[in-house]
Design a protein around this motif. Structure first.
Motif, PDB file in Angstrom:
ATOM      1  N   THR A 110       0.804  -1.220   0.000  1.00 13.19           N
ATOM      2  CA  THR A 110       0.000   0.000   0.000  1.00 13.19           C
ATOM      3  C   THR A 110       0.838   1.273   0.000  1.00 13.19           C
ATOM      4  O   THR A 110       0.293   2.362  -0.196  1.00 13.19           O
ATOM      5  N   ILE A 111       2.145   1.158   0.208  1.00 15.47           N
ATOM      6  CA  ILE A 111       3.001   2.349   0.198  1.00 15.47           C
ATOM      7  C   ILE A 111       3.283   2.796  -1.234  1.00 15.47           C
ATOM      8  O   ILE A 111       3.147   3.975  -1.572  1.00 15.47           O
ATOM      9  N   ASN A 112       3.663   1.841  -2.089  1.00 11.46           N
ATOM     10  CA  ASN A 112       3.980   2.199  -3.472  1.00 11.46           C
ATOM     11  C   ASN A 112       3.000   1.612  -4.483  1.00 11.46           C
ATOM     12  O   ASN A 112       3.147   1.841  -5.685  1.00 11.46           O
ATOM     13  N   GLY A 113       2.004   0.850  -4.027  1.00 10.37           N
ATOM     14  CA  GLY A 113       1.006   0.298  -4.931  1.00 10.37           C
ATOM     15  C   GLY A 113       1.485  -0.869  -5.765  1.00 10.37           C
ATOM     16  O   GLY A 113       0.805  -1.268  -6.721  1.00 10.37           O
ATOM     17  N   ALA A 114       2.637  -1.467  -5.439  1.00  9.39           N
ATOM     18  CA  ALA A 114       3.194  -2.560  -6.226  1.00  9.39           C
ATOM     19  C   ALA A 114       2.482  -3.872  -5.904  1.00  9.39           C
ATOM     20  O   ALA A 114       2.084  -4.117  -4.758  1.00  9.39           O
ATOM     21  N   CYS A 115       2.322  -4.715  -6.926  1.00  8.85           N
ATOM     22  CA  CYS A 115       1.735  -6.047  -6.746  1.00  8.85           C
ATOM     23  C   CYS A 115       2.831  -7.003  -6.279  1.00  8.85           C
ATOM     24  O   CYS A 115       3.833  -7.213  -6.977  1.00  8.85           O
ATOM     25  N   LEU A 116       2.666  -7.599  -5.112  1.00 12.60           N
ATOM     26  CA  LEU A 116       3.667  -8.492  -4.536  1.00 12.60           C
ATOM     27  C   LEU A 116       3.504  -9.927  -5.005  1.00 12.60           C
ATOM     28  O   LEU A 116       4.489 -10.649  -5.150  1.00 12.60           O
ATOM     29  N   ASN A 117       2.251 -10.354  -5.249  1.00 11.81           N
ATOM     30  CA  ASN A 117       2.018 -11.740  -5.661  1.00 11.81           C
ATOM     31  C   ASN A 117       0.605 -11.849  -6.217  1.00 11.81           C
ATOM     32  O   ASN A 117      -0.283 -11.046  -5.868  1.00 11.81           O
ATOM     33  N   SER A 118       0.399 -12.827  -7.082  1.00 10.36           N
ATOM     34  CA  SER A 118      -0.917 -13.096  -7.656  1.00 10.36           C
ATOM     35  C   SER A 118      -1.082 -14.600  -7.804  1.00 10.36           C
ATOM     36  O   SER A 118      -0.217 -15.263  -8.383  1.00 10.36           O
ATOM     37  N   ILE A 119      -2.184 -15.138  -7.271  1.00  4.81           N
ATOM     38  CA  ILE A 119      -2.446 -16.575  -7.272  1.00  4.81           C
ATOM     39  C   ILE A 119      -3.820 -16.819  -7.897  1.00  4.81           C
ATOM     40  O   ILE A 119      -4.798 -16.149  -7.544  1.00  4.81           O
ATOM     41  N   ASP A 120      -3.897 -17.774  -8.799  1.00  5.19           N
ATOM     42  CA  ASP A 120      -5.173 -18.178  -9.385  1.00  5.19           C
ATOM     43  C   ASP A 120      -5.829 -19.192  -8.446  1.00  5.19           C
ATOM     44  O   ASP A 120      -5.337 -20.312  -8.272  1.00  5.19           O
ATOM     45  N   ALA A 121      -6.933 -18.795  -7.825  1.00  5.82           N
ATOM     46  CA  ALA A 121      -7.612 -19.664  -6.862  1.00  5.82           C
ATOM     47  C   ALA A 121      -8.520 -20.680  -7.528  1.00  5.82           C
ATOM     48  O   ALA A 121      -9.008 -21.590  -6.859  1.00  5.82           O
ATOM     49  N   GLY A 122      -8.818 -20.522  -8.803  1.00  2.00           N
ATOM     50  CA  GLY A 122      -9.605 -21.512  -9.520  1.00  2.00           C
ATOM     51  C   GLY A 122     -11.077 -21.219  -9.620  1.00  2.00           C
ATOM     52  O   GLY A 122     -11.768 -21.833 -10.448  1.00  2.00           O
ATOM     53  N   SER A 123     -11.597 -20.320  -8.778  1.00  2.00           N
ATOM     54  CA  SER A 123     -13.027 -19.994  -8.826  1.00  2.00           C
ATOM     55  C   SER A 123     -13.235 -18.615  -8.210  1.00  2.00           C
ATOM     56  O   SER A 123     -12.293 -17.978  -7.720  1.00  2.00           O
ATOM     57  N   GLU A 124     -14.467 -18.158  -8.240  1.00  4.62           N
ATOM     58  CA  GLU A 124     -14.820 -16.836  -7.715  1.00  4.62           C
ATOM     59  C   GLU A 124     -14.392 -16.690  -6.262  1.00  4.62           C
ATOM     60  O   GLU A 124     -14.676 -17.555  -5.432  1.00  4.62           O
ATOM     61  N   VAL A 125     -13.701 -15.597  -5.954  1.00  2.00           N
ATOM     62  CA  VAL A 125     -13.281 -15.305  -4.581  1.00  2.00           C
ATOM     63  C   VAL A 125     -14.300 -14.338  -3.983  1.00  2.00           C
ATOM     64  O   VAL A 125     -14.376 -13.175  -4.370  1.00  2.00           O
ATOM     65  N   CYS A 126     -15.085 -14.837  -3.026  1.00  2.00           N
ATOM     66  CA  CYS A 126     -16.166 -14.032  -2.443  1.00  2.00           C
ATOM     67  C   CYS A 126     -15.730 -13.273  -1.200  1.00  2.00           C
ATOM     68  O   CYS A 126     -16.253 -12.186  -0.934  1.00  2.00           O
ATOM     69  N   ALA A 127     -14.797 -13.824  -0.422  1.00  2.00           N
ATOM     70  CA  ALA A 127     -14.394 -13.177   0.832  1.00  2.00           C
ATOM     71  C   ALA A 127     -12.982 -13.609   1.179  1.00  2.00           C
ATOM     72  O   ALA A 127     -12.521 -14.688   0.782  1.00  2.00           O
ATOM     73  N   LEU A 128     -12.296 -12.742   1.953  1.00  2.00           N
ATOM     74  CA  LEU A 128     -10.946 -12.992   2.448  1.00  2.00           C
ATOM     75  C   LEU A 128     -10.927 -12.760   3.950  1.00  2.00           C
ATOM     76  O   LEU A 128     -11.611 -11.874   4.456  1.00  2.00           O
ATOM     77  N   THR A 132      -9.910 -18.097   2.272  1.00  2.00           N
ATOM     78  CA  THR A 132     -10.732 -17.562   1.194  1.00  2.00           C
ATOM     79  C   THR A 132     -11.990 -18.403   1.041  1.00  2.00           C
ATOM     80  O   THR A 132     -11.975 -19.616   1.260  1.00  2.00           O
ATOM     81  N   SER A 133     -13.077 -17.740   0.673  1.00  5.79           N
ATOM     82  CA  SER A 133     -14.326 -18.437   0.380  1.00  5.79           C
ATOM     83  C   SER A 133     -14.638 -18.271  -1.099  1.00  5.79           C
ATOM     84  O   SER A 133     -14.341 -17.239  -1.701  1.00  5.79           O
ATOM     85  N   HIS A 134     -15.277 -19.297  -1.677  1.00  2.00           N
ATOM     86  CA  HIS A 134     -15.411 -19.356  -3.132  1.00  2.00           C
ATOM     87  C   HIS A 134     -16.839 -19.690  -3.541  1.00  2.00           C
ATOM     88  O   HIS A 134     -17.677 -20.074  -2.724  1.00  2.00           O
ATOM     89  N   GLY A 135     -17.058 -19.530  -4.847  1.00  2.00           N
ATOM     90  CA  GLY A 135     -18.327 -19.857  -5.461  1.00  2.00           C
ATOM     91  C   GLY A 135     -18.257 -21.162  -6.225  1.00  2.00           C
ATOM     92  O   GLY A 135     -17.401 -22.015  -5.944  1.00  2.00           O
ATOM     93  N   PRO A 136     -19.162 -21.349  -7.205  1.00  2.00           N
ATOM     94  CA  PRO A 136     -19.167 -22.592  -7.983  1.00  2.00           C
ATOM     95  C   PRO A 136     -17.844 -22.803  -8.708  1.00  2.00           C
ATOM     96  O   PRO A 136     -17.125 -21.846  -8.997  1.00  2.00           O
ATOM     97  N   PRO A 137     -17.469 -24.062  -8.944  1.00  5.07           N
ATOM     98  CA  PRO A 137     -18.330 -25.259  -8.813  1.00  5.07           C
ATOM     99  C   PRO A 137     -18.293 -25.937  -7.452  1.00  5.07           C
ATOM    100  O   PRO A 137     -19.144 -26.781  -7.175  1.00  5.07           O
ATOM    101  N   ASN A 138     -17.308 -25.598  -6.593  1.00  2.00           N
ATOM    102  CA  ASN A 138     -17.139 -26.366  -5.347  1.00  2.00           C
ATOM    103  C   ASN A 138     -17.667 -25.658  -4.112  1.00  2.00           C
ATOM    104  O   ASN A 138     -17.907 -26.307  -3.094  1.00  2.00           O
ATOM    105  N   ASN A 139     -17.791 -24.315  -4.143  1.00  2.00           N
ATOM    106  CA  ASN A 139     -18.283 -23.540  -2.988  1.00  2.00           C
ATOM    107  C   ASN A 139     -17.496 -23.876  -1.715  1.00  2.00           C
ATOM    108  O   ASN A 139     -18.064 -24.091  -0.649  1.00  2.00           O
TER     109      ASN A 139
END
Length: 407
Positions: A302-320, A331-338
């Motif tokens: 949040t100091i310089n706005g740089a992206c530190l890491n990115s991970i593909d969770a495989g489905s919709e990310v509803c909450a952290l 993390t909580s997810h949506g379909p297909p596995n919820n």
């Protein structure tokens, strides 16, 4: 062991035998009697009370490495500890209908009521707000849990005393857009994110409650998070696929907004950003999750706005939800596995996954005592999981315990 006899045996002269070759029977009998009475048939003068050392064959050799004992792994249950069936929970991913306060009471916003569940005594209570205000869109405890902020579909905002169920304060403005997200900056200042993309700070101690205005989102603001340690920086996620980081020391008038007020605008997500959470121990670390067309969990400085890491969770990310006691992320997810997925940070390896909800998991809330997490899903259930590691209770040290003598 007999010191007198030992002195005599060492210093006394030895008597020669009479015939020079063999002792007499009386001398042999006397010697046997002496052995039985004094020496007790033992030739040892010193006795060892401790066990002898292990033989050399039992000692580890230099070419054999000493294997350390494996640490016992924490068992994560695959089934919830408790299930609450809640009728009237709206299936809308931009709403915030779950919050667990520091008073250990879980607030659940339903279509026409607020459901309170006390985790200490497992009691329940239902608050019935005034009718004809539309469905509840957001609930949020104040830091001291003296009031519960409740937002309604007709843009009204109410502060309710949980003990009596009465309205303490509020705000009614039919010209405003409905509220999607709330975040308390302090016990008296509330930050409100609306459907039209506006973010406003209100101070309920003043007659003119409006404090400052944050201009940047083009669509609904569905997530707001203040920095835990400093309380100066605000993170917001919206339906416009944007994440903004704001500085509270840059107040802006509603009548004279700046063209560019945010510190950082993050546009890497390709879907709605409702899942936003800050690290409880590092104020400059922010996590965000994308919706159904994104599937990514990203980490930002949040100091310089740089992206530190990115991970593909495989489905919709509803909450952290970040663990307050350990470097873990849920993390909580949506379909297909919820499902709920537990990650180890910063390696972002999957620690565990639990599958029990039949619809997408809309919200997460952690117990103030640690360990237990509540998940609310579109299947109208709230499930409790003992998924985080319970912190060890450290007994307070007595005063002056490091001193042996106090004069």
């Amino acid at each position: 062991m007999d010191m007198d006899y030992a002195r005599f045996a060492l210093t006394g002269p030895s008597r020669p035998q009479r015939d020079g070759s063999r002792e007499s029977p009386s001398s042999v009998a006397y010697q046997k009697l002496l052995d039985d009475c004094i020496l007790k048939n033992s030739s040892r003068i010193l006795a060892f009370k401790t066990a002898p050392e292990a033989p050399a064959s039992k000692l580890p050799q230099f070419d054999e490495p000493i294997r350390p004992q494996k640490k016992q792994q924490r068992r994560i249950p695959k089934e919830p500890e408790r299930v609450l069936v809640i009728h009237g929970l709206l299936d809308d991913n931009v709403l915030n209908l779950l919050d667990w306060g520091s008073n250990n009471v879980l607030a659940i916003g339903l279509e026409d009521a607020v459901y309170l569940w006390d985790a200490a005594n497992e009691s329940t209570k239902v608050l019935q707000p005034v009718e004809d205000r539309g469905p509840i869109t957001c609930v949020r405890w104040s830091p001291d849990c003296a009031v519960l902020a409740v937002a309604f579909g007709n843009s009204d905002l109410a502060l309710i005393d949980p003990a009596t169920g009465h309205f303490v304060d509020g705000m009614e403005d039919e010209n405003q857009a409905p509220v999607l997200s709330l975040a308390w900056r302090s016990n008296s200042i509330l930050t409100v994110g609306r459907f039209d993309g506006t973010i406003v700070d209100y101070d309920f101690r003043k007659d003119d409650m409006f404090i400052c205005f944050y201009n940047g989102h083009r669509r609904g603001v569905c997530s707001l998070k203040w920095s835990v340690l400093s309380g100066r920086y605000l993170a917001s996620g919206g339906q416009d696929k944007l994440v903004h980081i704001w500085d509270a020391c840059m107040p802006v008038s509603r009548h004279h907004p700046r063209q560019r007020q945010w510190l950082h605008r993050i546009s890497s997500h390709t879907s709605v950003v409702k899942a936003v959470d800050r690290c409880p121990t590092r104020s400059n670390l922010l996590a965000s999750g994308g919706g159904c067309n994104d599937h990514c969990v990203k980490f930002w400085n949040t100091i310089n706005g740089a992206c530190l890491n990115s991970i593909d969770a495989g489905s919709e990310v509803c909450a952290l939800l970040r663990d307050k006691n350990k470097s873990e992320l849920l993390t909580s997810h949506g379909p297909p596995n919820n499902q709920l997925t537990l990650w180890n940070y910063p390696s972002m390896t999957r620690v565990a996954e639990v599958f029990d909800h039949s619809s997408r998991v809309l919200s997460l809330a952690g117990s103030p005592l640690g360990g237990v997490v509540a998940s609310a899903a579109a299947d109208e259930t709230v499930r409790f999981w003992n998924i985080f590691e319970t912190p060890k209770i450290i007994k307070p040290e007595l005063p002056f315990a490091q001193f042996n003598v106090i004069r």
